[in-house]
Design an enzyme around this catalytic site. Structure first.
Site, PDB file in Angstrom:
ATOM      1  N   SER A  66       0.807  -1.228   0.000  1.00 31.87           N
ATOM      2  CA  SER A  66       0.000   0.000   0.000  1.00 31.87           C
ATOM      3  C   SER A  66       0.841   1.279   0.000  1.00 31.87           C
ATOM      4  O   SER A  66       0.369   2.318  -0.460  1.00 31.87           O
ATOM      5  CB  SER A  66      -0.921   0.025   1.222  1.00 31.87           C
ATOM      6  OG  SER A  66      -1.839  -1.024   1.185  1.00 31.87           O
ATOM      7  N   PHE A 113     -10.199   8.009  16.902  1.00 35.86           N
ATOM      8  CA  PHE A 113     -11.220   7.402  17.755  1.00 35.86           C
ATOM      9  C   PHE A 113     -10.790   6.112  18.435  1.00 35.86           C
ATOM     10  O   PHE A 113     -11.505   5.601  19.288  1.00 35.86           O
ATOM     11  CB  PHE A 113     -12.487   7.183  16.931  1.00 35.86           C
ATOM     12  CG  PHE A 113     -12.998   8.453  16.310  1.00 35.86           C
ATOM     13  CD1 PHE A 113     -13.614   9.415  17.101  1.00 35.86           C
ATOM     14  CD2 PHE A 113     -12.814   8.720  14.955  1.00 35.86           C
ATOM     15  CE1 PHE A 113     -14.058  10.607  16.556  1.00 35.86           C
ATOM     16  CE2 PHE A 113     -13.257   9.910  14.403  1.00 35.86           C
ATOM     17  CZ  PHE A 113     -13.872  10.862  15.195  1.00 35.86           C
ATOM     18  N   ASP A 142      -8.611  -4.682   3.577  1.00 35.35           N
ATOM     19  CA  ASP A 142      -7.289  -5.316   3.461  1.00 35.35           C
ATOM     20  C   ASP A 142      -6.969  -6.174   4.681  1.00 35.35           C
ATOM     21  O   ASP A 142      -6.478  -7.299   4.552  1.00 35.35           O
ATOM     22  CB  ASP A 142      -6.260  -4.195   3.299  1.00 35.35           C
ATOM     23  CG  ASP A 142      -4.846  -4.700   3.189  1.00 35.35           C
ATOM     24  OD1 ASP A 142      -4.516  -5.327   2.181  1.00 35.35           O
ATOM     25  OD2 ASP A 142      -4.064  -4.463   4.141  1.00 35.35           O
ATOM     26  N   HIS A 184      -6.239 -10.160   4.925  1.00 34.89           N
ATOM     27  CA  HIS A 184      -4.984 -10.707   5.475  1.00 34.89           C
ATOM     28  C   HIS A 184      -5.272 -11.767   6.536  1.00 34.89           C
ATOM     29  O   HIS A 184      -4.527 -12.727   6.694  1.00 34.89           O
ATOM     30  CB  HIS A 184      -4.122  -9.596   6.080  1.00 34.89           C
ATOM     31  CG  HIS A 184      -3.360  -8.792   5.075  1.00 34.89           C
ATOM     32  ND1 HIS A 184      -2.522  -9.367   4.133  1.00 34.89           N
ATOM     33  CD2 HIS A 184      -3.283  -7.449   4.865  1.00 34.89           C
ATOM     34  CE1 HIS A 184      -1.985  -8.412   3.384  1.00 34.89           C
ATOM     35  NE2 HIS A 184      -2.431  -7.247   3.806  1.00 34.89           N
ATOM     36  N   HIS A 228      -4.509  -2.217  -4.454  1.00 33.11           N
ATOM     37  CA  HIS A 228      -4.018  -3.512  -4.937  1.00 33.11           C
ATOM     38  C   HIS A 228      -5.098  -4.530  -4.669  1.00 33.11           C
ATOM     39  O   HIS A 228      -6.105  -4.234  -4.006  1.00 33.11           O
ATOM     40  CB  HIS A 228      -2.721  -3.902  -4.214  1.00 33.11           C
ATOM     41  CG  HIS A 228      -2.885  -3.893  -2.729  1.00 33.11           C
ATOM     42  ND1 HIS A 228      -3.594  -4.867  -2.058  1.00 33.11           N
ATOM     43  CD2 HIS A 228      -2.510  -2.992  -1.784  1.00 33.11           C
ATOM     44  CE1 HIS A 228      -3.620  -4.572  -0.767  1.00 33.11           C
ATOM     45  NE2 HIS A 228      -2.977  -3.432  -0.562  1.00 33.11           N
ATOM     46  N   HIS A 249      -1.319  -9.922  -0.632  1.00 29.29           N
ATOM     47  CA  HIS A 249      -1.828  -9.160  -1.775  1.00 29.29           C
ATOM     48  C   HIS A 249      -1.652  -9.997  -3.029  1.00 29.29           C
ATOM     49  O   HIS A 249      -0.916 -10.982  -3.037  1.00 29.29           O
ATOM     50  CB  HIS A 249      -1.056  -7.850  -1.930  1.00 29.29           C
ATOM     51  CG  HIS A 249      -1.130  -6.956  -0.738  1.00 29.29           C
ATOM     52  ND1 HIS A 249      -0.378  -5.806  -0.616  1.00 29.29           N
ATOM     53  CD2 HIS A 249      -1.876  -7.029   0.394  1.00 29.29           C
ATOM     54  CE1 HIS A 249      -0.662  -5.230   0.539  1.00 29.29           C
ATOM     55  NE2 HIS A 249      -1.561  -5.951   1.173  1.00 29.29           N
TER      56      HIS A 249
HETATM   57 ZN   LIG Z   1      -2.316  -5.280   2.975  1.00 30.02          ZN
END
Ligand SMILES: [Zn+2]
Length: 480
Positions: free
Chosen positions: A112, A265, A312, A316, A353, A443
């Protein structure tokens, strides 16, 4: 005069006709982002004027590859009681679409940091680096010059700058809006040691609160990356600078005040949408709405980056359910922006990606997207008016899921694997089976999509390199 930024599609014709006739209810039906219709949703067509400041919102679904968009579309439709396959997400009606090559300067499958640099700064960077050229890795450290960030380019033209992310605000994608970092891991001051300290590099957190960085609004997670002194630097940044950490404080703010706000937050990333406690953390759509109101109130024009950062992370972790719920959250944020903005605002929706996430087997239409592969009726069943079969069995005589990951930390399928049941695989915490065991799912390297509407959107077409997205942004906003 600017060209009208839309291909004249059947959908835009319908919307134009609606506007002309002022048949509000009929238009609302066409523009309903949840409508299960072959006509994909799109915001009202408005001709941009030359006098109003231009604005642009870049939405990034982190890791939202094409298989994630397709599965997210089906998931969203099915969760609303509609047919999933023909459903459309809010941005799928944008008239301009391109495929994007995502490779990093030195990596076939990117991360990223490198991809966000390409999108926002216009050059391919090395994997793991943020806004530093591949041959000048300490750019921006000490007094070394560096190519200007998107925040710097925008503020130099008088535009306001905002960022929203469900990840830590110092994480790679949001960090690429405003910082230079030879390592994406240099998020906090405690990470600056050795070569980083010797070279005068500053943490991403330190760069964010520096008034010279030119960020006006940042909402997301990650307050543990900031020291108390850095929070005070933000508050003292001049004018009405506000720092908040709670959902209650956020709810008490008036976006129309146009104050500079840093809202963090959670200590680290914000919660997955599936786990979010609504009183503690605003949704991505709520943060997007606030950011648009706050930035619009300034009357300067603006650039806003909105990241659904946790698609993402769920991938993962090998958990499709949470990834798809976060696609829904992004979908709602984009729908919010479509409703709130007009013809002077460019909307871009993309992914940095993809992931090794697959939709496979031959499930019947309407099969639960998280479910076991159950086939369409056979010819014989159709002709004899018989029910279809139950789940298909693999060569190991066990059923399998439509969704899967090529690699990762999820359960590996082998002779000892238990037979899956529909109840088990549709549970929120189920992790899909993997072929290659790894500590974390990875990825993938195929192209992603870019959807665009508004001024300059006509540049989004064909197959593009990811660093060309920065040129689209700069042209839309007149930045260089
Ligand atoms: Zn990632």
């Amino acid at each position: 005069m600017r060209p009208i930024p839309h291909v004249f599609t059947r959908k835009t014709w319908l919307l134009s006709a609606c506007l002309a006739m002022l048949i509000t209810q009929a238009c609302k039906k066409i523009n309903d982002t949840t409508a299960d219709s072959p006509l994909a949703p799109q915001s009202a067509v408005q001709k941009p004027s030359d006098s109003t400041p231009k604005s642009l919102i870049l939405f990034i679904g982190d890791g939202m590859g094409l298989s994630t968009i397709t599965a997210g579309r089906i998931f969203d439709g099915q969760s609303k009681g509609l047919s999933g396959e023909g459903h459309s997400l809010s941005f799928e009606g944008f008239g301009n679409v391109a495929l994007i090559k995502t490779y990093n300067f030195d990596a076939q499958v990117p991360d990223s940091a490198g991809t966000a640099t390409a999108m926002m700064s216009g050059y391919k960077a090395r994997i793991g680096t943020i806004n530093v050229p591949p041959d000048n890795l300490l750019a921006g450290c000490g007094d070394r010059p560096a190519p200007p960030t998107l925040a710097k380019r925008a503020s130099a033209k008088g535009l306001s700058v905002g960022l929203v992310s469900t990840a830590r605000i110092t994480h790679a994608t949001p960090a690429a809006v405003f910082s230079h970092a030879p390592s994406r891991n240099w998020e906090a001051d405690k990470d600056i040691k050795g070569i980083a300290a010797e070279s005068g590099c500053r943490s991403i957190a330190a760069q964010l609160v520096d008034p010279a960085t030119a960020v006006n609004l940042a909402l997301g997670g990650g307050h543990k990356e900031f020291t108390d002194a850095q929070k005070q630097v933000w508050r003292e940044g001049g004018g009405d600078h506000i720092y908040i950490e709670s959902g209650a404080d956020f709810g008490a703010l008036n976006a129309q005040d146009g104050q500079d706000i840093l809202g963090l937050f959670t200590p680290s990333h914000m919660s997955y949408e599936a786990d979010r406690k609504k009183t503690d953390e605003p949704s991505l759509a709520e943060m997007t709405r606030f950011a648009i109101e706050n930035l619009s109130a300034r009357g300067t024009g603006y650039v806003l980056m909105v990241e659904a950062g946790r698609i993402d992370h769920a991938h993962h972790g090998g958990n499709a359910y949470r990834a798809l719920r976060d696609v829904q959250a992004l979908n709602e944020a984009v729908a919010t922006a479509i409703d709130m903005t007009g013809g002077d605002t460019t909307l871009l929706v993309t992914a940095d990606h993809s992931h090794v996430f697959t939709i496979a087997g031959y499930p019947k239409r309407g099969n639960p997207i998280l479910g076991l592969v159950t086939p369409p009726q056979s010819l014989e069943q159709l002709l004899n008016d018989q029910e279809g079969d139950g789940p298909v069995l693999a060569k190991d005589d066990k059923p399998y899921t439509t969704l899967g990951y090529h690699n990762g930390s999820g359960p590996q399928r082998n002779d000892d694997s238990p037979a899956l049941t529909d109840n088990a695989v549709q549970a929120p915490d189920f992790r899909q089976q993997v072929a290659v065991p790894l500590g974390s799912e990875t990825h993938s390297g195929e192209d992603v999509a870019l959807y665009a509407q508004g001024p300059g959107a006509e540049r989004v077409r064909g197959v593009m390199d990811q660093d060309e997205i920065a040129a689209v942004i700069d042209a839309a906003l007149g930045l260089r």
